[in-house]
Design a protein around this motif. Structure first.
Motif, PDB file in Angstrom:
ATOM      1  N   ASN A 119       0.796  -1.154   0.132  1.00 25.32           N
ATOM      2  CA  ASN A 119      -0.085  -0.107  -0.116  1.00 25.32           C
ATOM      3  C   ASN A 119       0.797   1.169   0.014  1.00 25.32           C
ATOM      4  O   ASN A 119       0.500   2.288  -0.359  1.00 25.32           O
ATOM      5  CB  ASN A 119      -1.120  -0.179   1.024  1.00 25.32           C
ATOM      6  CG  ASN A 119      -1.981  -1.119   0.830  1.00 25.32           C
ATOM      7  OD1 ASN A 119      -2.400  -1.343  -0.027  1.00 25.32           O
ATOM      8  ND2 ASN A 119      -2.670  -1.576   2.164  1.00 25.32           N
ATOM      9  N   VAL A 120       2.116   1.056   0.421  1.00 22.48           N
ATOM     10  CA  VAL A 120       2.783   2.529   0.787  1.00 22.48           C
ATOM     11  C   VAL A 120       3.222   2.956  -0.794  1.00 22.48           C
ATOM     12  O   VAL A 120       3.224   4.085  -1.170  1.00 22.48           O
ATOM     13  CB  VAL A 120       3.971   2.250   1.728  1.00 22.48           C
ATOM     14  CG1 VAL A 120       5.113   1.547   0.691  1.00 22.48           C
ATOM     15  CG2 VAL A 120       4.680   3.545   1.792  1.00 22.48           C
ATOM     16  N   PHE A 121       3.467   1.849  -1.543  1.00 27.76           N
ATOM     17  CA  PHE A 121       3.552   2.389  -3.291  1.00 27.76           C
ATOM     18  C   PHE A 121       2.470   3.004  -3.463  1.00 27.76           C
ATOM     19  O   PHE A 121       2.623   4.244  -4.353  1.00 27.76           O
ATOM     20  CB  PHE A 121       3.798   1.098  -4.073  1.00 27.76           C
ATOM     21  CG  PHE A 121       5.074   0.721  -3.832  1.00 27.76           C
ATOM     22  CD1 PHE A 121       5.439  -0.189  -2.633  1.00 27.76           C
ATOM     23  CD2 PHE A 121       6.068   0.786  -4.687  1.00 27.76           C
ATOM     24  CE1 PHE A 121       6.725  -0.963  -2.661  1.00 27.76           C
ATOM     25  CE2 PHE A 121       7.504   0.095  -4.431  1.00 27.76           C
ATOM     26  CZ  PHE A 121       7.648  -0.750  -3.385  1.00 27.76           C
ATOM     27  N   LEU A 122       1.080   2.783  -3.599  1.00 26.10           N
ATOM     28  CA  LEU A 122      -0.148   3.300  -3.890  1.00 26.10           C
ATOM     29  C   LEU A 122      -0.037   4.755  -3.224  1.00 26.10           C
ATOM     30  O   LEU A 122      -0.553   5.697  -3.726  1.00 26.10           O
ATOM     31  CB  LEU A 122      -1.372   2.548  -3.571  1.00 26.10           C
ATOM     32  CG  LEU A 122      -1.175   0.956  -4.205  1.00 26.10           C
ATOM     33  CD1 LEU A 122      -2.355   0.399  -3.938  1.00 26.10           C
ATOM     34  CD2 LEU A 122      -1.287   1.301  -5.723  1.00 26.10           C
ATOM     35  N   LEU A 123       0.282   4.616  -2.030  1.00 28.92           N
ATOM     36  CA  LEU A 123       0.021   6.007  -1.343  1.00 28.92           C
ATOM     37  C   LEU A 123       0.964   7.096  -1.796  1.00 28.92           C
ATOM     38  O   LEU A 123       0.402   8.197  -2.149  1.00 28.92           O
ATOM     39  CB  LEU A 123       0.135   5.944   0.347  1.00 28.92           C
ATOM     40  CG  LEU A 123       0.036   7.205   1.035  1.00 28.92           C
ATOM     41  CD1 LEU A 123      -1.255   7.576   1.377  1.00 28.92           C
ATOM     42  CD2 LEU A 123       0.975   7.099   2.224  1.00 28.92           C
ATOM     43  N   LEU A 124       2.349   6.605  -2.029  1.00 29.32           N
ATOM     44  CA  LEU A 124       3.379   7.694  -2.453  1.00 29.32           C
ATOM     45  C   LEU A 124       3.031   8.052  -3.853  1.00 29.32           C
ATOM     46  O   LEU A 124       3.510   9.221  -4.281  1.00 29.32           O
ATOM     47  CB  LEU A 124       4.475   7.325  -2.164  1.00 29.32           C
ATOM     48  CG  LEU A 124       4.769   7.198  -0.653  1.00 29.32           C
ATOM     49  CD1 LEU A 124       6.448   6.573  -0.459  1.00 29.32           C
ATOM     50  CD2 LEU A 124       4.967   8.817  -0.077  1.00 29.32           C
ATOM     51  N   ALA A 125       2.333   7.312  -4.550  1.00 28.99           N
ATOM     52  CA  ALA A 125       2.108   7.590  -5.960  1.00 28.99           C
ATOM     53  C   ALA A 125       1.618   8.718  -6.254  1.00 28.99           C
ATOM     54  O   ALA A 125       1.506   9.335  -7.428  1.00 28.99           O
ATOM     55  CB  ALA A 125       1.557   6.261  -6.845  1.00 28.99           C
ATOM     56  N   ARG A 126       0.634   9.017  -5.439  1.00 31.10           N
ATOM     57  CA  ARG A 126      -0.093  10.313  -5.440  1.00 31.10           C
ATOM     58  C   ARG A 126       0.795  11.944  -5.419  1.00 31.10           C
ATOM     59  O   ARG A 126       0.300  12.856  -5.882  1.00 31.10           O
ATOM     60  CB  ARG A 126      -1.301  10.614  -4.397  1.00 31.10           C
ATOM     61  CG  ARG A 126      -0.912  10.191  -3.113  1.00 31.10           C
ATOM     62  CD  ARG A 126      -2.241  10.081  -2.196  1.00 31.10           C
ATOM     63  NE  ARG A 126      -3.133  11.195  -2.501  1.00 31.10           N
ATOM     64  CZ  ARG A 126      -3.158  12.314  -2.044  1.00 31.10           C
ATOM     65  NH1 ARG A 126      -2.153  12.840  -1.169  1.00 31.10           N
ATOM     66  NH2 ARG A 126      -4.133  13.199  -2.086  1.00 31.10           N
ATOM     67  N   ARG A 127       2.039  11.581  -5.010  1.00 34.98           N
ATOM     68  CA  ARG A 127       3.096  12.378  -5.116  1.00 34.98           C
ATOM     69  C   ARG A 127       4.432  11.847  -5.845  1.00 34.98           C
ATOM     70  O   ARG A 127       5.284  11.676  -5.044  1.00 34.98           O
ATOM     71  CB  ARG A 127       3.530  12.596  -3.644  1.00 34.98           C
ATOM     72  CG  ARG A 127       2.316  13.196  -2.641  1.00 34.98           C
ATOM     73  CD  ARG A 127       2.134  14.963  -2.854  1.00 34.98           C
ATOM     74  NE  ARG A 127       1.230  15.405  -1.737  1.00 34.98           N
ATOM     75  CZ  ARG A 127       1.523  16.455  -0.977  1.00 34.98           C
ATOM     76  NH1 ARG A 127       2.869  17.051  -1.048  1.00 34.98           N
ATOM     77  NH2 ARG A 127       0.640  16.993  -0.161  1.00 34.98           N
ATOM     78  N   PRO A 128       4.358  12.085  -7.133  1.00 34.84           N
ATOM     79  CA  PRO A 128       5.305  11.253  -7.796  1.00 34.84           C
ATOM     80  C   PRO A 128       6.629  11.751  -7.182  1.00 34.84           C
ATOM     81  O   PRO A 128       7.634  10.891  -6.987  1.00 34.84           O
ATOM     82  CB  PRO A 128       4.942  11.571  -9.238  1.00 34.84           C
ATOM     83  CG  PRO A 128       3.554  11.641  -9.335  1.00 34.84           C
ATOM     84  CD  PRO A 128       3.480  12.532  -7.745  1.00 34.84           C
ATOM     85  N   ASP A 129       7.058  13.023  -7.053  1.00 35.50           N
ATOM     86  CA  ASP A 129       8.398  13.536  -6.847  1.00 35.50           C
ATOM     87  C   ASP A 129       8.904  12.580  -5.543  1.00 35.50           C
ATOM     88  O   ASP A 129       9.812  12.395  -5.357  1.00 35.50           O
ATOM     89  CB  ASP A 129       8.448  14.969  -6.721  1.00 35.50           C
ATOM     90  CG  ASP A 129       8.439  15.496  -8.211  1.00 35.50           C
ATOM     91  OD1 ASP A 129       8.738  14.757  -9.207  1.00 35.50           O
ATOM     92  OD2 ASP A 129       8.271  16.743  -8.115  1.00 35.50           O
ATOM     93  N   GLU A 130       7.825  12.858  -4.535  1.00 35.91           N
ATOM     94  CA  GLU A 130       8.050  12.301  -3.215  1.00 35.91           C
ATOM     95  C   GLU A 130       8.425  10.776  -3.186  1.00 35.91           C
ATOM     96  O   GLU A 130       9.312   9.970  -2.401  1.00 35.91           O
ATOM     97  CB  GLU A 130       6.930  12.571  -2.257  1.00 35.91           C
ATOM     98  CG  GLU A 130       7.101  14.072  -2.085  1.00 35.91           C
ATOM     99  CD  GLU A 130       5.915  14.558  -1.368  1.00 35.91           C
ATOM    100  OE1 GLU A 130       5.437  13.844  -0.196  1.00 35.91           O
ATOM    101  OE2 GLU A 130       5.231  15.687  -1.547  1.00 35.91           O
ATOM    102  N   PHE A 131       7.679  10.089  -4.330  1.00 39.22           N
ATOM    103  CA  PHE A 131       7.571   8.661  -4.610  1.00 39.22           C
ATOM    104  C   PHE A 131       9.026   8.170  -4.903  1.00 39.22           C
ATOM    105  O   PHE A 131       9.673   7.336  -4.451  1.00 39.22           O
ATOM    106  CB  PHE A 131       6.646   8.283  -5.628  1.00 39.22           C
ATOM    107  CG  PHE A 131       6.495   6.775  -5.790  1.00 39.22           C
ATOM    108  CD1 PHE A 131       5.738   5.889  -5.418  1.00 39.22           C
ATOM    109  CD2 PHE A 131       7.606   6.313  -6.527  1.00 39.22           C
ATOM    110  CE1 PHE A 131       5.426   4.640  -5.854  1.00 39.22           C
ATOM    111  CE2 PHE A 131       7.798   5.042  -7.210  1.00 39.22           C
ATOM    112  CZ  PHE A 131       6.747   4.085  -6.637  1.00 39.22           C
ATOM    113  N   ARG A 132       9.500   8.845  -5.817  1.00 35.14           N
ATOM    114  CA  ARG A 132      10.995   8.847  -6.488  1.00 35.14           C
ATOM    115  C   ARG A 132      11.977   9.102  -5.434  1.00 35.14           C
ATOM    116  O   ARG A 132      12.841   8.027  -5.297  1.00 35.14           O
ATOM    117  CB  ARG A 132      11.147   9.807  -7.558  1.00 35.14           C
ATOM    118  CG  ARG A 132      10.018   9.541  -8.697  1.00 35.14           C
ATOM    119  CD  ARG A 132      10.574  10.472 -10.017  1.00 35.14           C
ATOM    120  NE  ARG A 132       9.264  10.208 -11.105  1.00 35.14           N
ATOM    121  CZ  ARG A 132       8.391  11.185 -11.259  1.00 35.14           C
ATOM    122  NH1 ARG A 132       8.506  12.250 -10.636  1.00 35.14           N
ATOM    123  NH2 ARG A 132       7.588  10.967 -12.318  1.00 35.14           N
TER     124      ARG A 132
END
Lengths: 188, 188, 188, 188, 188, 188
Positions: C36-49
């Motif tokens: 789930n943490v991948f899905l959550l952070l995907a809403r903020r792509p720069d933070e995801f990366r």
């Protein structure tokens, strides 16, 4: 503003099972009054029986700890838990057992500055760690007891007394049980 | 590095009084194994008897709390006390009683985010206050239970369970008692 | 009462930038589900990366810490921060990496009593100090690592992993991110 | 007794990868000096890249928080974590961004008494809860932000900044990284 | 949002007894401004007189502690108590007395990482223990001062300064007394 | 194991300045004994004079607080600071001033359960916040006093008494000053 005996109603002696009533009458005969915790727990006879069976197993058994030392553990840890009932009631018993009218107040406020022996100080260091951060107890804590003549079974006793009265403290606090007025001056 | 059952030696079944041995054999028959806390306490038969009498008086009695709710209190407060034995063993029982394979881990880590009802959340707020700062319990804490269908006797039960396992946690921590391996996967 | 994945809405895969989606599809292929943490952070792509770049820099690099040891740090410090997501998800990875089905629960509840080596215990003492009182870290803390084969760079790694997951814990807690159900039983 | 830049050795500029060196030279050109945290992290190029990518994603993005407000979060939470580097360095940036020479010291010592707006006070209440007890964050905490014009995405930003600098604080504390002398007087 | 001098109204100079006014005018002549704590306490002349008599007895007396060291104690302990007035005002005095423009901020944030001597570090360890857990002070704490040239009377001085400013901190916090703007830049 | 009056030597009456000796002889005449804190502070005459001037300014002044209420503040906050001298000595004075033999022990252990009025309970809530977390005092804390008849000047008095005895507690703890035996039974 005098608070009642407890947030919970106290049962009449008639409504209490025979064996529980007998124990209550015995303590009354011996002490001249019935400590409020007996009245409180009497509303739950099974818990009453288990509580006092556990109490007696720890406080009346043979072993390396004197009776005064056991009460010292109760007073120190109950003060850390801010339990009015236990500090006042067992403070009275401690004064009597230790034949020392000052020691209960000293131990309750700050056992590090009480008129006690290094052995008792080590015992209370251990008991307080059980009361406040038992998950950090390690072999070194038992080792620190040994030079003062406490063996492993004594370590168990110290821990079990701190643990049992930690339970009592929480019950007395949650039920708001007040100590009997008689305790305040006993042994002074 | 597998730790032994406890810092204290475990008695052989032969050396244990009849009634204690019977209870141990009964739990073994029912569960398929003997939970280590039975073996540990068997070295102190009087404490064994009082401990389980108290346990049964709180955990097996009638009342407003379901059996799953009682175990939930045990898991939440034992986690706050960092007691490995109680979190693992009662986590297993909670999973089974609640028929919910995830709830024990959730409650142990942070009950505020567990898949539980508002009623259970209020129950755990109260239980955690008893476990961690019982001296601040006041009428408002009991009042917060009422809208969720808990009466004053249920409040006593919650407090008493939190208090009793607060004692168990401290004994298990001080004696370094490890949970049986079987518990980890039960009910998952 | 099953909580949703997070307090925040989860983006659809279509709405996610290519590189982020690719990483998500890769983890799905490898694990069989998307944590789930991948899905959550995907809403903020720069933070995801940045998050996963940092994660990989600490968790996939060479060095003196084994992969199991790194996960052990994550589980111990995340439990101290009461982070449900990280304890459950990295508990699963720890069980797999360590090939030890019990160690994650033990470390989460009280690492002092876990079935780990003295080296790992020293590592976790250091990591927990970074997590809970980093301003008191001093030379003596690094010195205590040396006898266990940890050099200064290993000390950096331990500290950085504790610090990075301290960030993750706070994000997961504030966003109320739930661990996937799959994690609970992996590696048991 | 002047402490060195860090407990860890600082790499020479020659030994640093091109992209990392470029970023360092850019900040030097812009600020007139190289903040020590750039030099420290340069010894770990992958961590350097991830750290500053994350930093920029949170501190340079658009959104409801002004740049001064973001620095205010950094100063308040870094002071709670006793991080000398971040309080001094970001205190300087806060003074400049807010055009207010007193506010950084006020926020660092006790933000409740700083010359800030009720909006900023609510923002810091939220940020401090993320920094110090994130597991207790609940819907009510987000609700308390709304009357001050913070939407849910702003809530994420506040939490993420508090979390990211919680990581930075722990790294700076563990590596004992000192702030550059230049920061102390900037913006006063 | 600039806060007023204090939650309490400040008296006019006319309304202040002669001796109090004289001391105020003297400090104004010496410093160029009247520190707000003088104005605040002037509304309670008896407390004003006792406060400054005590202050002078501790801060202006002869003894083993240099004037800079005394201010260092004030800054470290006042930061632990989050007292804005004392950290800012005595931070200024510390910078001047120590002829060191950075030391006050360093000591306020984390004295363990400040540019101070081992002697000063030992002095602050002792002072902080008095400020935060005085009931645990024991002979070993005095013993730890001796190798650094502090005798028992110096120990008294350190304790008394930490205690006196602990009082000041609480009064300044409760009355919400703001430091004069002038202090922020003095000695930088 | 009876501890001496203090870790520090006590001066002989001959060696004490006239005004200090006079105050000591006066208290002896009035009380029948010399409280140990007078003897301890007499070794530092300037501190003695300032201490008692401050004491009298707060404890003997006119105002909305009764003398019993002032002592109640001393006992509650001194217990929180674990100061044996102040709890025992001022506990005695409280019993006498309040003409209530039980109230001092009750307030020392847990003022929330003492036989006091709602007004006194609000007063102690405020005093304890000053003693333990004064940096969080805000307008709401003063507002909570108003319905009980305390005006802003009474708020100052409560705060100042808590602050002053916070200083006394730290001095008594650091100097290990024991209460006179006489105090333990006065007023019971």
């Amino acid at each position: 503003m005098t608070h009642p005996i407890s947030r919970f109603p106290i049962p009449s002696l008639d409504a209490i099972p025979e064996d529980v009533r007998t124990r209550i009458l015995n303590v009354q005969e011996k002490s001249g009054f019935v400590p409020n915790v007996f009245l409180l727990l009497a509303r739950r006879p099974d818990e009453f029986r288990a509580f006092f069976a556990y109490h007696d197993a720890l406080m009346d058994k043979a072993g390396g700890l004197s009776k005064a030392e056991r009460e010292m553990i109760v007073v120190a840890t109950s003060a850390a838990n801010h339990c009015q009932y236990c500090v006042v009631a067992h403070g009275a018993i401690l004064r009597i057992r230790a034949k020392h009218p000052l020691v209960a107040d000293q131990v309750a406020i700050n056992y590090r500055k009480a008129d006690i022996t290094p052995r008792q100080s080590a015992m209370l260091d251990f008991a307080m760690k059980v009361a406040l951060e038992s998950h950090e107890i390690e072999q070194a804590d038992f080792d620190a007891l040994a030079p003062h003549g406490f063996d492993e079974e004594d370590g168990w006793d110290i821990a079990a007394i701190a643990a049992f009265f930690g339970m009592s403290n929480r019950i007395a606090n949650a039920t708001n049980t007040r100590p009997n007025d008689e305790f305040y001056t006993m042994g002074r």
